[in-house]
Design an enzyme around this catalytic site. Structure first.
Site, PDB file in Angstrom:
ATOM      1  N   GLU A 116       0.834  -1.214   0.000  1.00 33.12           N
ATOM      2  CA  GLU A 116       0.000   0.000   0.000  1.00 33.12           C
ATOM      3  C   GLU A 116       0.857   1.247   0.000  1.00 33.12           C
ATOM      4  O   GLU A 116       2.017   1.203   0.394  1.00 33.12           O
ATOM      5  CB  GLU A 116      -0.850   0.029   1.290  1.00 33.12           C
ATOM      6  CG  GLU A 116      -1.768  -1.147   1.404  1.00 33.12           C
ATOM      7  CD  GLU A 116      -2.283  -1.345   2.825  1.00 33.12           C
ATOM      8  OE1 GLU A 116      -2.168  -0.424   3.646  1.00 33.12           O
ATOM      9  OE2 GLU A 116      -2.794  -2.441   3.081  1.00 33.12           O
ATOM     10  N   LYS A 118       2.179   4.593   1.512  1.00 32.09           N
ATOM     11  CA  LYS A 118       2.345   5.082   2.892  1.00 32.09           C
ATOM     12  C   LYS A 118       2.017   6.569   2.882  1.00 32.09           C
ATOM     13  O   LYS A 118       2.818   7.400   2.457  1.00 32.09           O
ATOM     14  CB  LYS A 118       3.780   4.841   3.375  1.00 32.09           C
ATOM     15  CG  LYS A 118       4.002   5.238   4.816  1.00 32.09           C
ATOM     16  CD  LYS A 118       5.281   4.623   5.318  1.00 32.09           C
ATOM     17  CE  LYS A 118       5.779   5.154   6.639  1.00 32.09           C
ATOM     18  NZ  LYS A 118       5.093   6.161   7.333  1.00 32.09           N
ATOM     19  N   ASP A 120       1.428  10.274   3.874  1.00 32.00           N
ATOM     20  CA  ASP A 120       2.221  11.104   4.775  1.00 32.00           C
ATOM     21  C   ASP A 120       1.315  12.130   5.445  1.00 32.00           C
ATOM     22  O   ASP A 120       1.175  13.264   4.994  1.00 32.00           O
ATOM     23  CB  ASP A 120       3.327  11.795   3.966  1.00 32.00           C
ATOM     24  CG  ASP A 120       4.429  12.277   4.875  1.00 32.00           C
ATOM     25  OD1 ASP A 120       4.391  11.978   6.080  1.00 32.00           O
ATOM     26  OD2 ASP A 120       5.341  12.963   4.370  1.00 32.00           O
ATOM     27  N   TYR A 228      -6.758   2.133   6.668  1.00 32.17           N
ATOM     28  CA  TYR A 228      -5.951   0.982   6.250  1.00 32.17           C
ATOM     29  C   TYR A 228      -5.795  -0.138   7.279  1.00 32.17           C
ATOM     30  O   TYR A 228      -4.998  -1.035   7.086  1.00 32.17           O
ATOM     31  CB  TYR A 228      -4.575   1.442   5.789  1.00 32.17           C
ATOM     32  CG  TYR A 228      -3.892   2.446   6.715  1.00 32.17           C
ATOM     33  CD1 TYR A 228      -3.567   2.104   8.016  1.00 32.17           C
ATOM     34  CD2 TYR A 228      -3.585   3.724   6.261  1.00 32.17           C
ATOM     35  CE1 TYR A 228      -2.946   3.013   8.851  1.00 32.17           C
ATOM     36  CE2 TYR A 228      -2.965   4.643   7.100  1.00 32.17           C
ATOM     37  CZ  TYR A 228      -2.652   4.274   8.401  1.00 32.17           C
ATOM     38  OH  TYR A 228      -2.044   5.174   9.222  1.00 32.17           O
ATOM     39  N   LYS A 315      10.734   3.288   3.053  1.00 36.87           N
ATOM     40  CA  LYS A 315      10.646   4.749   2.946  1.00 36.87           C
ATOM     41  C   LYS A 315      11.427   5.233   1.727  1.00 36.87           C
ATOM     42  O   LYS A 315      12.568   4.811   1.506  1.00 36.87           O
ATOM     43  CB  LYS A 315      11.237   5.387   4.210  1.00 36.87           C
ATOM     44  CG  LYS A 315      10.438   5.050   5.459  1.00 36.87           C
ATOM     45  CD  LYS A 315       9.582   6.198   5.919  1.00 36.87           C
ATOM     46  CE  LYS A 315      10.329   7.016   6.884  1.00 36.87           C
ATOM     47  NZ  LYS A 315       9.703   7.796   7.824  1.00 36.87           N
ATOM     48  N   CYS A 409      30.696  41.767   9.723  1.00 42.17           N
ATOM     49  CA  CYS A 409      29.262  41.491   9.644  1.00 42.17           C
ATOM     50  C   CYS A 409      28.712  42.093   8.347  1.00 42.17           C
ATOM     51  O   CYS A 409      28.902  43.291   8.101  1.00 42.17           O
ATOM     52  CB  CYS A 409      28.549  42.082  10.850  1.00 42.17           C
ATOM     53  SG  CYS A 409      26.756  41.990  10.701  1.00 42.17           S
ATOM     54  N   CYS A 412      26.228  45.117   9.692  1.00 40.80           N
ATOM     55  CA  CYS A 412      26.641  46.329  10.415  1.00 40.80           C
ATOM     56  C   CYS A 412      28.146  46.559  10.354  1.00 40.80           C
ATOM     57  O   CYS A 412      28.629  47.562  10.891  1.00 40.80           O
ATOM     58  CB  CYS A 412      26.162  46.270  11.862  1.00 40.80           C
ATOM     59  SG  CYS A 412      27.007  45.025  12.840  1.00 40.80           S
ATOM     60  N   CYS A 427      28.418  37.854  14.822  1.00 43.12           N
ATOM     61  CA  CYS A 427      28.552  39.300  14.910  1.00 43.12           C
ATOM     62  C   CYS A 427      28.257  39.640  16.370  1.00 43.12           C
ATOM     63  O   CYS A 427      27.162  39.375  16.854  1.00 43.12           O
ATOM     64  CB  CYS A 427      27.535  39.977  13.995  1.00 43.12           C
ATOM     65  SG  CYS A 427      27.312  41.713  14.407  1.00 43.12           S
ATOM     66  N   CYS A 433      23.199  45.755  15.818  1.00 44.10           N
ATOM     67  CA  CYS A 433      23.189  45.247  14.444  1.00 44.10           C
ATOM     68  C   CYS A 433      21.724  45.156  13.967  1.00 44.10           C
ATOM     69  O   CYS A 433      20.929  44.416  14.551  1.00 44.10           O
ATOM     70  CB  CYS A 433      23.855  43.876  14.431  1.00 44.10           C
ATOM     71  SG  CYS A 433      23.790  43.036  12.863  1.00 44.10           S
TER      72      CYS A 433
HETATM   73  S1  IVH Z   1      -0.377   0.241   8.800  1.00 40.28           S
HETATM   74  C1  IVH Z   1       0.426  -1.187  13.449  1.00 40.28           C
HETATM   75  N1  IVH Z   1      -0.643   1.341   6.455  1.00 40.28           N
HETATM   76  O1  IVH Z   1       2.751   5.291   8.837  1.00 40.28           O
HETATM   77  C2  IVH Z   1       0.703  -0.092  12.468  1.00 40.28           C
HETATM   78  N2  IVH Z   1       0.293   2.659   8.201  1.00 40.28           N
HETATM   79  O2  IVH Z   1       5.425   5.257   9.997  1.00 40.28           O
HETATM   80  C3  IVH Z   1      -0.195  -0.235  11.301  1.00 40.28           C
HETATM   81  N3  IVH Z   1       0.811   4.966   7.518  1.00 40.28           N
HETATM   82  O3  IVH Z   1       1.776   4.708  12.150  1.00 40.28           O
HETATM   83  C4  IVH Z   1       0.047   0.851  10.349  1.00 40.28           C
HETATM   84  N4  IVH Z   1       0.109   4.809   5.441  1.00 40.28           N
HETATM   85  O4  IVH Z   1       0.394   6.387  10.697  1.00 40.28           O
HETATM   86  C5  IVH Z   1      -0.225   1.512   7.723  1.00 40.28           C
HETATM   87  N5  IVH Z   1      -1.003   2.179   4.322  1.00 40.28           N
HETATM   88  C6  IVH Z   1      -0.589   2.365   5.583  1.00 40.28           C
HETATM   89  C7  IVH Z   1      -0.065   3.594   6.036  1.00 40.28           C
HETATM   90  C8  IVH Z   1       0.376   3.711   7.345  1.00 40.28           C
HETATM   91  C9  IVH Z   1       0.635   5.611   6.351  1.00 40.28           C
HETATM   92  C10 IVH Z   1       1.396   5.618   8.718  1.00 40.28           C
HETATM   93  C11 IVH Z   1       0.754   5.205  10.027  1.00 40.28           C
HETATM   94  C12 IVH Z   1       1.869   4.544  10.777  1.00 40.28           C
HETATM   95  C13 IVH Z   1       3.064   5.237  10.203  1.00 40.28           C
HETATM   96  C14 IVH Z   1       4.351   4.508  10.445  1.00 40.28           C
END
Ligand code: IVH
Length: 681
Positions: A116, A118, A120, A228, A315, A409, A412, A427, A433
């Site tokens: 999936e 991730k 942000d 998720y 990541k 600086c 000044c 400085c 300044c």
């Molecule tokens: S599963 C038990 N799935 O990333 C933890 N987390 O860096 C289950 N996050 O704490 C998390 N997308 O806040 C999961 N598809 C995804 C995610 C996801 C973003 C976040 C989540 C987690 C953090 C970890």
């Protein structure tokens, strides 16, 4: 590394990591990039592995960071701990994860992975009971979260009621609340216009917005949600993907980009594909999450104290750009440190065009052998300003020249000094300044300090127009002067004056922080305020007494001593004291609801021995309320010398009491103020 060195380093790392956690989760304002954070965390893990005696249960290696704030949200325990994910940065580490899983499942059983995006953003835990959203909690510290249900209900993609009837009677579903780039840009543009601090990235904007106290504002932040992870007691799914499909059928937002993978090769393809496709997504992702799809296997694999053994995050590396370094400017900061800032050949990076980047310090420049004209690598971390992380020596041509650090600086002209042990040039002309003064004013007015509602540009404007020469002048500005300036309207001037007045109630520890003594940040200011109680005690404490304070070392003690030895600073403190700021912890600024002014609706007019703003603050302190014009609601006109004739006439007409300054002092039990430092107005 021997044990003693490891012990010192571990302590340092824990401190840095916990501060970074606080900046990230509580203040929504990160100070280091995720990559740096993970690298420090790994270093600490390695030390703890090598020296198990240093591995304490309270180490950040065993806990998720906490986003619990003090904004007044009710706090509730999580039914199931809300954990984090292990991070990886290479396919090799994904293979290790897969080997660990296979080994734990004894290699016999077949399983698949759910891959999936991730997202942000900021994690959220929703509880649905009888098909209705019962509660939304933030992750908090993993065990207890902030109740943000009211705010979550303002997010359009989160349904209050589920569709159909096939949902379990009670279940939890977790996910991420995030902000699309377009909303983030619009929000920051608006903040810039208002002169408010910007959010460093969409993730911080999402977590900051989710924790707004005014729910109606949350609805204007265009937040989105994706879910998720389902948890509950009577769930009868066999796979994670099946559970998510069901959630989607109940009307819950689930990402359409997930994919079931069977092999490492398929996972790798998914990662590669999204590492490039992410640049076209309208919202931020920072990696890929890989989960074991079979729920009974997930159960068998279980959790560590910090993360599930059945999932891992891959990541993405921070994006880098490659461009030419055109020139270097030297900028003076609030504390006088002179830092090099690179001007770059404009280059697109992570959704914006980068023109400037920080270059650290001279040692960094020399170590890397960076010259103007070189091609450099630029990276965006969690911060607003990108930084130069490397130089491409192979592309060097004849058009480069050495970077010369100035001896004076740039602002000044004072000769710069190099502080022993620090790779920085300073400085030393702190109170003369112009840039340092302007920055000191900006810092003083900032949200975490005196919280005076005006933008950074205001500080520069007031200074450039000679209205404010140092922070204490802020309290002696007149409304009339503001109104005569370009861009000031009655409303903005009133807001500014009101926040100045309110800042008189700001506790001493924040005033101490606001003074901007080098290295005395929020935490140290708190420590000093608690230990010494007042500015006078801090000023009369010996260096030894200062150092004897926990967390206060030689550098800070020296900075305090140097700061208080400067007569300009003493004058500033005295003028701030005269303006009514809290200079000790004992003087409580709490409003006395039963005070002699309770129930009074007061209009203050005329010239007093204190500033008018201070008179208003006193009225409020003793329980009264102030307003600017005489109306039917007014109960008292507090009149100094030469009060507004119209106000007096109106007060007489509707029979409102008029009180002189002496009568007021008498009533509240105050002596007349002696005027310090010339006139207060
Ligand atoms: S599963 C038990 N799935 O990333 C933890 N987390 O860096 C289950 N996050 O704490 C998390 N997308 O806040 C999961 N598809 C995804 C995610 C996801 C973003 C976040 C989540 C987690 C953090 C970890």
């Amino acid at each position: 590394m021997d044990f003693k060195e490891a012990d010192i380093r571990a302590k340092q790392l824990r401190k840095t990591l916990s501060e970074a956690n606080r900046d990230y989760y509580v203040l929504s304002s990160p100070t280091i990039s995720d990559f740096e954070f993970d690298a420090l965390m790994r270093e600490l893990q390695d030390i703890e592995k090598e020296f198990p005696a240093l591995d304490t249960p309270d180490s950040p290696t065993h806990h998720v960071g906490s986003d619990l704030g003090d904004k007044g949200f009710a706090k509730y325990p999580h039914r199931y701990p809300m954990l984090s994910l292990g991070n990886t940065y290479s396919i090799a580490e994904i293979e290790e994860f897969s080997d660990r899983v296979s080994k734990a499942l004894e290699g016999e059983r077949e399983f698949t992975y759910s891959c999936e995006l991730k997202f942000d953003g900021t994690a959220i835990c929703l509880t649905y009971r009888d098909g209705v959203l019962a509660r939304a909690l933030t992750r908090g510290d993993g065990a207890v979260g902030d109740d943000v249900t009211r705010n979550v209900l303002m997010i359009p993609s989160i349904p209050r009621k589920l569709k159909g009837t096939s949902w379990p009677r009670e279940f939890e579903i977790r996910g991420e609340i995030f902000m699309p780039f377009s909303s983030f840009d619009a929000l920051n543009a608006e903040k810039e216009e208002l002169g408010e601090p910007l959010f460093a990235n969409p993730r911080n904007a999402a977590s900051g917005s989710l924790k707004l106290q005014d729910s109606s504002l949350v609805g204007q932040r265009s937040l989105q949600c994706t879910l998720y992870h389902i948890l509950g007691e009577d769930l009868h799914f066999s796979t994670h993907t099946e559970a998510l499909a069901a959630a989607q059928s109940w009307g819950l937002p689930v990402s359409e980009h997930g994919r079931e993978c069977r092999t490492i090769g398929e996972i790798e393809d998914f990662i590669t594909r999204w590492d490039s496709l992410r640049h076209n997504l309208p919202f931020p992702i920072d990696g890929i999450v890989i989960k074991v799809n079979q729920l009974d296997y997930q159960k068998e694999l279980g959790y560590t104290s910090k993360s599930p053994r059945w999932a891992v995050a891959f990541k993405f590396k921070a994006e880098q750009a490659h461009t030419r370094l055109l020139s270097v400017d030297f900028q003076v900061g609030r504390t006088g440190a002179v830092t090099p800032v690179a001007n770059l050949d404009p280059v697109p990076l992570a959704g914006t065009t980068v023109r400037r980047a920080t270059l650290n310090n001279l040692d960094f420049i020399r170590e890397m052998d960076i010259r103007t004209g070189d091609f450099v690598y630029v990276e965006k971390g969690g911060e607003i300003i990108p930084k130069i992380v490397g130089v491409d020596l192979e592309s060097r041509d004849g058009r480069t020249s050495e970077i010369h650090f100035p001896e004076h600086c740039p602002d000044c002209g004072t000769p710069l000094v190099r502080d022993d042990g620090q790779a920085k040039y300073f400085c030393p002309n702190a109170t003369g300044c112009p840039t340092q003064i302007k920055e000191a004013i900006v810092h003083f007015m900032s949200r975490k300090a005196m919280n005076i509602l005006a933008g950074d540009a205001t500080a520069a404007q007031l200074f450039d127009l000679n209205l404010v020469h140092d922070v204490s002048d802020l309290y002696y500005i007149r409304m009339e002067s503001l109104l005569s300036l370009e861009g000031w309207q009655y409303r903005s001037a009133q807001k500014f004056m009101d926040s100045l007045r309110e800042s008189r109630n700001i506790p001493f520890e924040k005033v101490l922080f606001a003074l901007g003594i080098p290295n005395v940040g929020e935490t140290k200011a708190k420590t000093l305020a608690r230990r010494f109680g007042s500015i006078d005690s801090i000023f009369s404490a010996s260096r030894e007494e200062l150092i004897a304070t926990e967390d206060i070392g030689g550098i800070i003690a020296d900075n305090i001593v140097r700061w208080r030895e400067n007569p300009d600073n003493i004058l500033i403190v005295e003028r701030l004291r005269a303006a009514g700021l809290q200079m000790s912890v004992t003087r409580t600024a709490e409003v006395d609801g039963n005070g002699p002014m309770a129930g009074e609706n007061v209009v203050v007019s005329g010239v007093f021995s204190r500033s008018r703003e201070e008179m208003k603050a006193l009225v409020e302190k003793y329980g009264g309320r102030c307003s600017s014009s005489v109306t039917g609601k007014t109960t008292l006109l507090l009149a100094g010398e030469k009060p507004g004739p119209e106000k007096v006439a109106k007060a007489r007409e509707i029979g409102i009491r008029i009180m002189s300054e002496a009568q007021f002092n008498d009533k509240v039990g105050l002596e007349e103020e002696k005027v310090i430092e010339g006139t207060l107005f």
